[in-house]
Design a protein around this motif. Structure first.
Motif, PDB file in Angstrom:
ATOM      1  N   ALA A 232      15.929  85.950  35.309  1.00  0.00           N
ATOM      2  CA  ALA A 232      16.853  86.625  36.230  1.00  0.00           C
ATOM      3  C   ALA A 232      17.349  87.937  35.648  1.00  0.00           C
ATOM      4  O   ALA A 232      18.517  88.287  35.760  1.00  0.00           O
ATOM      5  N   GLY A 233      16.421  88.673  35.032  1.00  0.00           N
ATOM      6  CA  GLY A 233      16.721  90.044  34.624  1.00  0.00           C
ATOM      7  C   GLY A 233      16.390  90.994  35.750  1.00  0.00           C
ATOM      8  O   GLY A 233      16.317  90.598  36.930  1.00  0.00           O
TER       9      GLY A 233
ATOM     10  N   SER B 279      14.907  91.537  41.302  1.00  0.00           N
ATOM     11  CA  SER B 279      14.234  92.358  42.314  1.00  0.00           C
ATOM     12  C   SER B 279      13.297  91.503  43.156  1.00  0.00           C
ATOM     13  O   SER B 279      13.254  91.624  44.386  1.00  0.00           O
ATOM     14  N   ALA B 280      12.538  90.636  42.488  1.00  0.00           N
ATOM     15  CA  ALA B 280      11.634  89.735  43.213  1.00  0.00           C
ATOM     16  C   ALA B 280      12.423  88.763  44.080  1.00  0.00           C
ATOM     17  O   ALA B 280      12.085  88.525  45.250  1.00  0.00           O
TER      18      ALA B 280
ATOM     19  N   ALA C 145       6.984  89.973  45.223  1.00  0.00           N
ATOM     20  CA  ALA C 145       7.529  89.215  46.353  1.00  0.00           C
ATOM     21  C   ALA C 145       6.685  89.444  47.600  1.00  0.00           C
ATOM     22  O   ALA C 145       6.368  88.491  48.334  1.00  0.00           O
ATOM     23  N   ARG C 146       6.302  90.691  47.863  1.00  0.00           N
ATOM     24  CA  ARG C 146       5.472  90.972  49.036  1.00  0.00           C
ATOM     25  C   ARG C 146       4.122  90.267  48.951  1.00  0.00           C
ATOM     26  O   ARG C 146       3.644  89.693  49.934  1.00  0.00           O
TER      27      ARG C 146
ATOM     28  N   ALA D  19      10.099  97.501  36.434  1.00  0.00           N
ATOM     29  CA  ALA D  19      10.501  96.138  36.772  1.00  0.00           C
ATOM     30  C   ALA D  19      10.934  96.036  38.225  1.00  0.00           C
ATOM     31  O   ALA D  19      10.605  95.078  38.932  1.00  0.00           O
ATOM     32  N   ASN D  20      11.712  97.010  38.689  1.00  0.00           N
ATOM     33  CA  ASN D  20      12.144  97.016  40.086  1.00  0.00           C
ATOM     34  C   ASN D  20      10.956  97.031  41.037  1.00  0.00           C
ATOM     35  O   ASN D  20      10.858  96.233  41.968  1.00  0.00           O
TER      36      ASN D  20
END
Length: 344
Positions: free
Chosen positions: A10-11, A16-17, A330-331, A322-323
């Motif tokens: 959870a960094g 972001s994901a 996720a996409r 990372a972002n």
């Protein structure tokens, strides 16, 4: 426990994901090994202020705008991450330590110290902080050795003779603040440092690292392709003679370090600012590594097992990377049909 997607970490990348999955109404869980929000930022040295850290990019949908940039980044960034988790309703389960991820085709089985999850897709965002890297050198040293991950500020080095090893931004930042309190410092690097007066193009640097992981090679650091930014503090340190680089020593000796030509440097402390390695030991049962020593990637997806996405790895190890990688993973996961198995 069964869920459609497991996010480990959870960094910056993991959140972001997770936000992308949450917006799509996906069935997912975030497993984090920390006791609270903030990821690796929770452990940064107290003297690292927000205005002295690498640029901290906004998480998707929430602007990072601290009121006091002189506060320690180890306090401010975790507060921001905690706000983000609340804002988007991200139910992070913590602390959870993942012991191993196993093939349970068509699913993956995630075994932890708090139970087992089965999932069709995994987004791994475990970063590097838990795997500090210290190279091996012959000889023994009677003084203190520590990695940047263990550094807690210059106060513990007052009046010491310190060798700082490493050519990255952390080495430069710490050398500058240690030189103000130490009796003497020596800076050693494998390659001559390259300083630049221009802000580097982060996206171009990420692209260069991406070429390596697509080829299945171990990722290099982003700073290895960007060089070091000559900030006003760096300029002042250069003019003061603090940033005088020496070549890498050949061995440790009881009193310090020694070079092949017989020269030595007496030291009380050797500080290894030699980076980190990706924390991927829990993925070992999946045998993702190729002959080149790295994990071949296509975007965020692992070529050897398309159920697995790596974010915060290689080109996405920086905050901007990372972002972008978290959102991309996720996409991709949402587009993948359930039941997809590794290619053979």
């Amino acid at each position: 426990m069964r869920t459609d997607v497991v996010v480990i970490g959870a960094g910056q990348a993991g959140l972001s994901a997770a936000s992308g999955l949450a917006r799509a109404g996906a069935d997912f869980v975030v497993l984090d090994g920390e006791d609270g929000p903030g990821g690796a930022w929770r452990h940064r040295w107290p003297t690292l202020r927000v205005d002295g850290a690498h640029r901290i990019h906004d998480l998707p949908g929430l602007h990072f705008d601290p009121t006091d940039v002189t506060r320690p980044a180890a306090e401010v960034v975790p507060e921001y991450f905690a706000d983000y988790e609340r804002e988007f309703g991200l139910a992070v389960v913590r602390p959870v330590h993942v012991r191993g991820v196993h093939d349970d085709a068509p699913d993956l089985r995630v075994e932890t110290d708090r139970g087992t999850w089965t999932t069709r897709a995994l987004i791994n965002a475990t970063g590097t902080w838990t795997r500090p890297f210290v190279p091996r050198y012959p000889g023994t040293f009677d003084g203190r050795q520590l990695h940047v991950a263990q550094y807690r500020g210059p106060d513990e080095l007052v009046g010491k003779r310190v060798v700082v090893v490493g050519g990255g931004t952390s080495a430069v930042q710490l050398l500058i603040e240690i030189a103000a309190v130490a009796v003497d410092t020596a800076w050693v690097t494998r390659r001559p440092p390259v300083f630049s007066d221009e802000t580097f193009d982060g996206r171009a640097a990420v692209a260069l690292v991406d070429e390596r992981v697509r080829a299945g090679l171990a990722p290099g650091s982003v700073v290895s392709v960007t060089g070091l930014l000559r900030t006003p503090a760096v300029q002042a340190a250069q003019e003061a003679g603090v940033l005088v680089r020496r070549p890498m020593f050949d061995r440790l000796v009881p009193t310090g370090v020694a070079w092949a030509d017989g020269s030595t440097y007496d030291a009380d402390v050797v500080l290894w600012a030699t980076g980190w390695r990706a924390a991927l030991g829990h993925l070992a049962p999946l045998r993702l590594r190729g002959p080149g020593g790295g994990i071949a990637m296509d975007g965020t997806r692992v070529v050897a097992d398309p159920r697995v996405h790596l974010v915060g790895y290689g080109p996405s190890a920086s905050t901007i990377g990372a972002n972008r990688a978290g959102r991309a993973a996720a996409r991709e996961v949402l587009r993948t049909e359930p039941g997809t198995c590794p290619s053979t």
